[in-house]
Write a protein that holds these residues in place. Structure first.
Motif, PDB file in Angstrom:
ATOM      1  N   ALA A   1      29.168  25.725  47.352  1.00 28.72           N
ATOM      2  CA  ALA A   1      30.203  24.874  48.076  1.00 28.72           C
ATOM      3  C   ALA A   1      30.859  24.043  47.257  1.00 28.72           C
ATOM      4  CB  ALA A   1      29.595  24.158  49.154  1.00 28.72           C
ATOM      5  N   ALA A   2      29.912  23.374  46.263  1.00 26.80           N
ATOM      6  CA  ALA A   2      30.372  22.522  45.356  1.00 26.80           C
ATOM      7  C   ALA A   2      31.410  23.184  44.254  1.00 26.80           C
ATOM      8  CB  ALA A   2      29.327  21.767  44.521  1.00 26.80           C
ATOM      9  N   ARG A   3      30.993  24.200  43.756  1.00 25.60           N
ATOM     10  CA  ARG A   3      31.515  25.184  42.836  1.00 25.60           C
ATOM     11  C   ARG A   3      33.136  25.404  43.601  1.00 25.60           C
ATOM     12  NH1 ARG A   3      27.305  28.616  39.811  1.00 25.60           N
ATOM     13  NH2 ARG A   3      26.062  26.877  38.598  1.00 25.60           N
ATOM     14  N   ARG A   4      32.754  25.845  44.601  1.00 27.13           N
ATOM     15  CA  ARG A   4      34.149  26.667  45.074  1.00 27.13           C
ATOM     16  C   ARG A   4      35.184  25.299  45.211  1.00 27.13           C
ATOM     17  NH1 ARG A   4      32.581  29.194  49.932  1.00 27.13           N
ATOM     18  NH2 ARG A   4      32.340  31.144  48.822  1.00 27.13           N
ATOM     19  N   GLU A   5      34.685  24.223  45.837  1.00 29.43           N
ATOM     20  CA  GLU A   5      35.334  22.982  46.242  1.00 29.43           C
ATOM     21  C   GLU A   5      36.150  22.452  45.074  1.00 29.43           C
ATOM     22  OE1 GLU A   5      36.643  19.181  46.987  1.00 29.43           O
ATOM     23  OE2 GLU A   5      35.023  19.372  45.679  1.00 29.43           O
ATOM     24  N   PHE A   6      35.180  22.371  43.669  1.00 29.37           N
ATOM     25  CA  PHE A   6      35.611  21.846  42.580  1.00 29.37           C
ATOM     26  C   PHE A   6      36.741  22.658  41.840  1.00 29.37           C
ATOM     27  CE2 PHE A   6      35.596  21.874  37.887  1.00 29.37           C
ATOM     28  CZ  PHE A   6      35.817  20.307  37.734  1.00 29.37           C
ATOM     29  N   TYR A   7      36.617  23.942  41.685  1.00 32.39           N
ATOM     30  CA  TYR A   7      37.354  24.594  40.824  1.00 32.39           C
ATOM     31  C   TYR A   7      38.582  25.010  41.930  1.00 32.39           C
ATOM     32  CZ  TYR A   7      34.477  25.585  37.203  1.00 32.39           C
ATOM     33  OH  TYR A   7      33.843  25.273  36.188  1.00 32.39           O
ATOM     34  N   GLY A   8      38.479  25.090  43.192  1.00 38.03           N
ATOM     35  CA  GLY A   8      39.839  25.141  44.194  1.00 38.03           C
ATOM     36  C   GLY A   8      40.686  23.739  43.887  1.00 38.03           C
ATOM     37  N   ARG A   9      40.146  22.624  43.858  1.00 37.37           N
ATOM     38  CA  ARG A   9      40.929  21.505  43.499  1.00 37.37           C
ATOM     39  C   ARG A   9      41.484  21.233  42.320  1.00 37.37           C
ATOM     40  NH1 ARG A   9      38.895  16.862  41.982  1.00 37.37           N
ATOM     41  NH2 ARG A   9      36.724  17.394  42.340  1.00 37.37           N
ATOM     42  N   LEU A  10      40.628  21.736  41.391  1.00 29.69           N
ATOM     43  CA  LEU A  10      40.967  21.633  39.974  1.00 29.69           C
ATOM     44  C   LEU A  10      42.379  22.640  39.926  1.00 29.69           C
ATOM     45  CD1 LEU A  10      39.914  20.579  37.337  1.00 29.69           C
ATOM     46  CD2 LEU A  10      39.353  23.158  36.678  1.00 29.69           C
ATOM     47  N   GLU A  11      42.497  23.746  40.367  1.00 29.93           N
ATOM     48  CA  GLU A  11      43.503  24.710  40.221  1.00 29.93           C
ATOM     49  C   GLU A  11      44.647  24.079  40.951  1.00 29.93           C
ATOM     50  OE1 GLU A  11      43.669  28.884  40.872  1.00 29.93           O
ATOM     51  OE2 GLU A  11      41.804  29.516  39.957  1.00 29.93           O
ATOM     52  N   LYS A  12      44.464  23.408  42.066  1.00 30.82           N
ATOM     53  CA  LYS A  12      45.417  22.927  42.940  1.00 30.82           C
ATOM     54  C   LYS A  12      46.262  21.418  42.086  1.00 30.82           C
ATOM     55  CE  LYS A  12      46.130  20.621  47.444  1.00 30.82           C
ATOM     56  NZ  LYS A  12      45.861  19.539  46.915  1.00 30.82           N
ATOM     57  N   ASP A  13      45.254  20.718  41.585  1.00 30.35           N
ATOM     58  CA  ASP A  13      45.952  19.460  41.134  1.00 30.35           C
ATOM     59  C   ASP A  13      46.401  20.189  39.662  1.00 30.35           C
ATOM     60  OD1 ASP A  13      44.634  18.232  43.039  1.00 30.35           O
ATOM     61  OD2 ASP A  13      43.162  17.375  41.702  1.00 30.35           O
ATOM     62  N   LEU A  14      46.144  21.007  39.119  1.00 33.52           N
ATOM     63  CA  LEU A  14      46.819  21.309  37.836  1.00 33.52           C
ATOM     64  C   LEU A  14      48.228  21.594  37.997  1.00 33.52           C
ATOM     65  CD1 LEU A  14      43.969  23.034  35.488  1.00 33.52           C
ATOM     66  CD2 LEU A  14      45.188  20.924  35.105  1.00 33.52           C
ATOM     67  N   ARG A  15      48.208  22.599  39.188  1.00 29.59           N
ATOM     68  CA  ARG A  15      49.406  23.145  39.226  1.00 29.59           C
ATOM     69  C   ARG A  15      50.780  22.075  39.717  1.00 29.59           C
ATOM     70  NH1 ARG A  15      46.922  26.892  42.609  1.00 29.59           N
ATOM     71  NH2 ARG A  15      46.755  28.775  41.386  1.00 29.59           N
ATOM     72  N   GLU A  16      50.114  20.819  39.992  1.00 29.96           N
ATOM     73  CA  GLU A  16      51.094  19.828  40.370  1.00 29.96           C
ATOM     74  C   GLU A  16      51.543  19.129  39.234  1.00 29.96           C
ATOM     75  OE1 GLU A  16      49.040  17.796  43.368  1.00 29.96           O
ATOM     76  OE2 GLU A  16      49.257  19.185  44.932  1.00 29.96           O
ATOM     77  N   ILE A  17      50.976  19.329  37.891  1.00 29.63           N
ATOM     78  CA  ILE A  17      51.327  18.595  36.880  1.00 29.63           C
ATOM     79  C   ILE A  17      52.922  19.383  36.486  1.00 29.63           C
ATOM     80  CG2 ILE A  17      50.891  18.178  34.242  1.00 29.63           C
ATOM     81  CD1 ILE A  17      48.034  18.621  34.864  1.00 29.63           C
ATOM     82  N   PRO A  18      53.619  18.551  36.315  1.00 31.33           N
ATOM     83  CA  PRO A  18      55.079  19.055  35.659  1.00 31.33           C
ATOM     84  C   PRO A  18      55.075  19.670  34.429  1.00 31.33           C
ATOM     85  CG  PRO A  18      55.161  16.546  36.132  1.00 31.33           C
ATOM     86  CD  PRO A  18      53.853  16.904  36.130  1.00 31.33           C
ATOM     87  N   GLY A  19      55.583  20.655  34.403  1.00 27.95           N
ATOM     88  CA  GLY A  19      55.616  21.720  33.135  1.00 27.95           C
ATOM     89  C   GLY A  19      54.496  22.690  33.162  1.00 27.95           C
ATOM     90  N   ILE A  20      53.722  22.701  34.129  1.00 24.14           N
ATOM     91  CA  ILE A  20      52.523  23.696  34.248  1.00 24.14           C
ATOM     92  C   ILE A  20      53.169  24.759  35.264  1.00 24.14           C
ATOM     93  CG2 ILE A  20      50.243  24.280  34.855  1.00 24.14           C
ATOM     94  CD1 ILE A  20      49.477  21.900  33.162  1.00 24.14           C
ATOM     95  N   THR A  21      53.383  26.020  34.980  1.00 20.16           N
ATOM     96  CA  THR A  21      53.949  27.085  35.620  1.00 20.16           C
ATOM     97  C   THR A  21      52.664  27.742  36.394  1.00 20.16           C
ATOM     98  OG1 THR A  21      54.103  28.319  33.873  1.00 20.16           O
ATOM     99  CG2 THR A  21      56.001  27.182  34.467  1.00 20.16           C
ATOM    100  N   HIS A  22      51.795  28.050  35.735  1.00 24.35           N
ATOM    101  CA  HIS A  22      50.874  29.035  36.529  1.00 24.35           C
ATOM    102  C   HIS A  22      49.170  28.365  35.893  1.00 24.35           C
ATOM    103  CE1 HIS A  22      54.031  31.691  35.930  1.00 24.35           C
ATOM    104  NE2 HIS A  22      53.504  32.555  36.758  1.00 24.35           N
ATOM    105  N   VAL A  23      48.444  28.614  36.847  1.00 25.21           N
ATOM    106  CA  VAL A  23      46.933  28.237  36.676  1.00 25.21           C
ATOM    107  C   VAL A  23      45.992  29.238  37.107  1.00 25.21           C
ATOM    108  CG1 VAL A  23      45.269  26.468  37.084  1.00 25.21           C
ATOM    109  CG2 VAL A  23      47.496  25.793  36.735  1.00 25.21           C
ATOM    110  N   ALA A  24      45.157  29.689  36.214  1.00 26.73           N
ATOM    111  CA  ALA A  24      44.180  30.651  36.753  1.00 26.73           C
ATOM    112  C   ALA A  24      42.770  30.281  36.260  1.00 26.73           C
ATOM    113  CB  ALA A  24      44.288  32.134  36.167  1.00 26.73           C
ATOM    114  N   THR A  25      41.836  30.905  36.686  1.00 26.29           N
ATOM    115  CA  THR A  25      40.177  30.608  36.267  1.00 26.29           C
ATOM    116  C   THR A  25      39.821  31.936  36.038  1.00 26.29           C
ATOM    117  OG1 THR A  25      39.600  30.330  38.301  1.00 26.29           O
ATOM    118  CG2 THR A  25      39.648  28.466  37.108  1.00 26.29           C
ATOM    119  N   VAL A  26      38.830  31.829  34.975  1.00 24.86           N
ATOM    120  CA  VAL A  26      38.325  33.314  34.425  1.00 24.86           C
ATOM    121  C   VAL A  26      36.934  33.087  34.045  1.00 24.86           C
ATOM    122  CG1 VAL A  26      39.621  33.005  32.206  1.00 24.86           C
ATOM    123  CG2 VAL A  26      38.464  35.260  32.791  1.00 24.86           C
ATOM    124  N   MET A  27      36.173  34.222  34.251  1.00 22.82           N
ATOM    125  CA  MET A  27      34.768  33.908  33.758  1.00 22.82           C
ATOM    126  C   MET A  27      34.533  35.200  32.862  1.00 22.82           C
ATOM    127  SD  MET A  27      31.453  33.038  34.220  1.00 22.82           S
ATOM    128  CE  MET A  27      30.026  34.101  33.384  1.00 22.82           C
TER     129      MET A  27
END
Lengths: 870, 115
Positions: A542-568
């Motif tokens: 739950a913690a990991r899902r919550e953290f990375y979900g929020r991270l992607e969402k917050d990063l998308r809101e930064i002006p100038g950032i067009t795409h965000v993805a996570t990879v392992m």
């Protein structure tokens, strides 16, 4: 007292010297001249006085040498074009040669600094993904050590990063290496003070002893004689010195921060044998000394036999893993040896070109000076005097050129060192090599002597009166003309070969840099993040899902950032982490499984990296927990024989996955290494807390990187250390991957340009002086009615013929050479027409212009003036 | 034996003659700087310092000139001047050279002036 003053005193005595200098002071005061003027004048006096002193000695030898020196100086001051050309050509080729050899020798050629270094062998593993994974597991090492017979000693070691040592006067970072006690016996180097550690130190808890470098002993401990047994504090605890290594001792040879502390390698008992826990953790390196009479092949077979045995007992640890062995030097220099030797060969070609060139210039000059020599002979100069004069002149030319070359080499070496790609072995030892200077200067002196004196001496045989009478006519012996033609052809051929090699290498570099890697690396940033999340437990997912979900969402809101993805585990081009797996084809036992590189990716991964999906679709929101997979074209082709593998099933572990898409192949190891097949699975929950976040930005990368770093830093949960966020610019990763190649192409390019300039200068010099000698003949022909165009055409035709022959020979040479090149440099296309067209066009055009300019000038002269020339 | 020593009767070279004449003209003030100035002023051609110096040395070696040192002066950085004067033999040698030239030139004035 200044040097000229001292010389004056020596030649004239104190009183006369003082009066002379007084004269200079007086004149300087009168006209307001500087001290430099006085010094210059004093030098002139000193030279004159030294000459007078020599003449006074009445020694024939001294007088001859003095007059030869004076003549040389006068001829240099006349600045004949051929002298200047010869100087420039010699200096630049000696410079290039010295620089390159000083560079290649310490890295590739010089033997390792241990006794009988050829018997030192390293053994390691190779996987399809990494052809030189230098590390093996401790269990591998102990098994090899105990079961092989090829080695006198087999030692293991590992680099341990660095510690801070703060004994006296300032603290410094010191590299640490841990090794088994027999390393020093294997290397055959013993401490000069104290003893090496023994096997009883190889036990955890008893390993806090250290051997230190000679420098550390001198600088941190003031060379104290009671050093053995002395404790010293490091940032990782207290160590006791048990010995000091000799000043020249280096191990390992390729560390950026050299190791100066060596400690026992203490292996936990449970790691000494192969087990589920220990098998995969490969972190030690192995070096051994071959027994007398044992070859590398025998040793390899020995290690392989033992490893095969290991692999049968625990096959899961040796999938796709095979043993490699090599002499220590070969393995150390493997990465750079090919291209460094290539550069060395190129420079040797340049030196050969330069020698041919200088020889030709000197031959031409020798011819021009026959009249000069005849006059001197008729005035009573002996052959010895003339020979001595010429000897002096050529010596002075080649020695000053050698001196200038050394300065150039020094400068070039400093520049090259600054641009050196990282990880070049033994780079710290690169320095101007005096032996090289001597060899390069020797070669140039020999050339100058061979071709400078011979023709002139020959001239002194000629009856002066005949020579003087005949000198009006162009007087080039037939034999000499042939020599000159042959030399011109030789240098054109050499230059053509070099230019072809340059075109090949630069062309393949351009191809590599522009290669389609299957994704778009521009504007792409990756960040490896290791947030401080709750440890394993019910809350983890739950913690990991919550953290990375929020991270992607917050990063998308930064002006100038067009795409965000996570990879392992990580993005392409990042080579330090991998995850390969076996894929089977469902329900088809007759098809061999393939080994693929696996990535778990979030939904936007393909869009973020710009990877095209050839067939089918990308992952969508509904796929998060579904058993679906995307293969790349390579994997689909290998497994199904076609890229159209949609809806087929593959087996991973024991589960079936349905293929929903086939992506374009990504060259994730860079443009020069063929990729493994790739498999993508959807990412639901981060399987580890370390993930790679990849971001595409429309901002300039240098602005985006700090913004991303700051943002990520602030998004990390409390308690996450700053270094847990590691930003990688994809373009930088790409540049690091191609650094060797760019450096190499840059060097070869510079050498090619140098060769081209030397070649053109040579053609110009020879044509110019030939034309100068034919001025009278040209005058006669024009007086008899030949047009300027016709004269130009006939002289240029002579040179063009030689150019043509040289170019053709050079192209043939280049064709032969390209085979060698192909074995050294990846991705060369020697069949490319451009490779042969470019040098041919360059050398032909350059050569024709170089021949045309002096001819045109001669043809413009008034025939009357031309007839009176000489 | 002195280097450069030749028979007294050996004729002076052209530049040697010019230097001898300058020394004689400057009387007590004949030191290298003044000698060079005098030659340049009278002949109108540039003269190199080492050439003057080496000629003076040679003439002294031949016994045609003698030299002495003056007092040090501040403008010369506290160094002395080396004054030259013609010896009897020197004066005779100059006279002989001039005689030779005028004997050879006698009767050619009209011709020489024309060109």
């Amino acid at each position: 007292m200044s040097l000229p003053e001292r010389l004056l005193r020596l030649a004239l005595g104190a009183y006369k010297a003082s009066a002379l200098l007084g004269d200079l002071e007086e004149e300087a005061a009168r006209v307001g001249a500087s001290r430099a003027w006085i010094r210059r004048q004093a030098w002139r006096y000193a030279v004159t006085a030294a000459g007078a002193a020599v003449v006074r000695t009445k020694s024939r030898m001294l007088t001859t040498i003095y007059s030869a020196g004076r003549d040389t100086w006068r001829s240099v001051r006349r600045f004949s074009a051929s002298t200047v050309m010869a100087f420039v050509i010699l200096a630049s080729s000696i410079g290039a040669g010295t620089m390159t050899f000083s560079f290649v020798d310490p890295v590739v050629l010089r033997p390792l600094p241990y006794p009988e270094p050829n018997r030192l062998v390293v053994a390691f593993g190779a996987t399809p993904r990494n052809s030189r994974d230098m590390h093996v597991s401790p269990a591998d090492y102990f098994t090899w050590r105990d079961s092989t017979t090829a080695f006198e000693e087999l030692a293991a070691w590992m680099n341990m990063g660095s510690v801070t040592v703060s004994h006296s006067p300032a603290s410094e970072q010191i590299g640490v290496t841990r090794a088994t006690a027999n390393l020093f016996r294997a290397l055959r180097v013993q401490p000069i003070v104290g003893t090496a550690f023994r096997s009883e130190h190889e036990v955890p808890g008893r390993d806090d002893v250290a051997l230190i470098s000679h420098r550390l002993w001198q600088q941190q401990f003031g060379g104290a004689t009671d050093i053995v047994g002395r404790p010293f504090r490091t940032s990782r605890g207290l160590l006791t010195v048990i010995g000091v290594m000799p000043p020249s001792f280096v191990f390992p040879a390729d560390r950026v921060l050299p190791s100066e502390i060596w400690r026992p390698l203490a292996i936990q008992p449970d790691e000494r044998t192969i087990s589920a826990a220990s098998g995969r953790s490969r972190y030690v390196q192995v070096v051994g000394r071959l027994r007398d009479g044992v070859t590398l092949d025998l040793a390899h077979a020995d290690v392989e036999r033992v490893t095969r045995h290991l692999a049968t007992s625990s096959p899961q640890h040796y999938v796709e893993w095979r043993v490699r062995t090599g002499t220590m030097l070969d393995v150390l220099t493997e990465r750079v040896r090919g291209w460094m030797l290539l550069v060395l060969c190129a420079v040797a070609l340049v030196i050969a070109t330069a020698c041919a060139n200088v020889a030709n210039l000197l031959l031409t000059r020798g011819t021009a000076r026959r009249k000069d020599i005849a006059i001197r002979t008729s005035l009573g100069a002996t052959r010895g005097q003339i020979a001595c004069g010429l000897l002096f002149e050529t010596l002075m030319l080649s020695l000053t050129a050698a001196a200038a070359g050394v300065v150039l080499a020094y400068w070039g070496l400093e520049t090259a060192k600054a641009a050196l790609p990282t990880g070049i072995p033994r780079a710290a030892t690169i320095a101007l090599d005096l032996r090289v200077v001597v060899v390069a200067a020797g070669a140039s002196v020999a050339t100058a002597l061979a071709f400078g004196i011979g023709p002139a001496l020959q001239a002194s045989h000629v009856n002066p009166s005949e020579m003087l009478r005949d000198s009006g006519r162009a007087h080039i012996g037939h034999l000499r003309y042939r020599w000159r033609s042959a030399l011109l052809i030789a240098q054109v051929a050499l230059v053509t070969m070099l230019l072809a090699a340059t075109t090949l290498l630069v062309g393949s570099l351009i191809r590599a840099l522009n290669a389609d890697l299957g994704f778009n690396r521009e504007g792409l940033l990756a960040a490896r993040v290791t947030p401080a999340l709750p440890p394993d437990g019910p809350l983890r997912d739950a913690a990991r899902r919550e953290f990375y979900g929020r991270l992607e969402k917050d990063l998308r809101e930064i002006p100038g950032i067009t795409h965000v993805a996570t990879v392992m585990p990580t993005v392409p081009l990042y080579r330090d982490a991998s995850s390969s797996t076996r894929i089977f084809r469902a329900a088809r036992t007759d098809v061999d499984p393939i080994v693929a590189d696996m990535r778990r990716v979030s939904i936007d991964y393909f869009a973020t990296l710009g990877i095209q999906i050839g067939k089918g679709r990308q992952f969508s929101e509904g796929d998060r927990r579904a058993r679906v997979a995307i293969l790349d074209e390579l994997a689909a082709g290998q497994l199904f024989g076609t890229t159209d593998a949609l809806d087929s099933l593959i087996v991973l572990g024991n589960r079936d996955y349905r293929i929903i898409g086939v992506a374009k192949t990504v060259w994730f190891l860079g443009p020069e290494e063929a990729p493994l097949p790739q498999l993508y699975l959807p990412l639901d929950v981060a399987p580890s807390s370390t993930m790679t976040v990849v971001v595409r930005t429309s901002l300039p990368i240098e602005r985006a990187a700090p913004v991303l770093e700051a943002q990520l830093g602030s998004m990390m949960p409390a308690g996450t250390a700053a270094e847990r966020v590691e930003i990688q610019v994809m373009d930088t990763l790409f540049r690091q991957l191609t650094a060797d190649r760019r450096f190499n192409a840059g060097l070869i390019g510079a050498i090619g340009v140098l060769a081209f300039i030397i070649g053109i200068a040579g053609i110009y010099g020879v044509t110019a002086s030939t034309v100068a000698q034919q001025t009278r003949e040209i005058g006669i022909r024009m007086a008899l009615g030949a047009s300027a165009t016709r004269v130009v055409r006939s002289v240029t035709w002579t040179t063009s013929r030689l150019l043509l022959i040289g170019t053709v020979l050079g192209l043939v040479g280049a064709w032969v050479l390209s085979d060698v090149l192909r074995s050294v440099v990846f991705g060369i296309q020697p069949t490319d027409v451009i490779v042969y067209a470019v040098p041919a066009v360059f050398i032909a055009a350059g050569g024709l212009v170089a021949a045309f300019v002096p001819t045109r000038r001669a043809a413009r002269i008034d025939p009357l003036i031309a007839l009176r020339s000489e | 034996m002195k280097p450069f020593a030749t028979k007294r009767s050996a004729p002076l070279g052209e530049f040697e003659l010019v230097v001898m004449l300058a020394v004689i003209r400057l009387k007590d003030e004949a030191y290298p700087v003044a000698i060079r100035d005098a030659i340049e002023a009278r002949t109108g051609r540039p003269v190199s310092r080492p050439a003057v110096f080496i000629t003076l040395e040679r003439l002294e070696d031949k016994g045609l000139l003698s030299s002495r040192y003056g007092d040090p002066t501040p403008v010369r950085g506290g160094r002395s001047k080396r004054f030259f004067s013609a010896t009897k033999a020197g004066v005779a040698s100059v006279q002989q050279s001039l005689d030779t030239v005028s004997a050879m030139a006698q009767g050619l004035e009209a011709l020489l002036r024309k060109s």
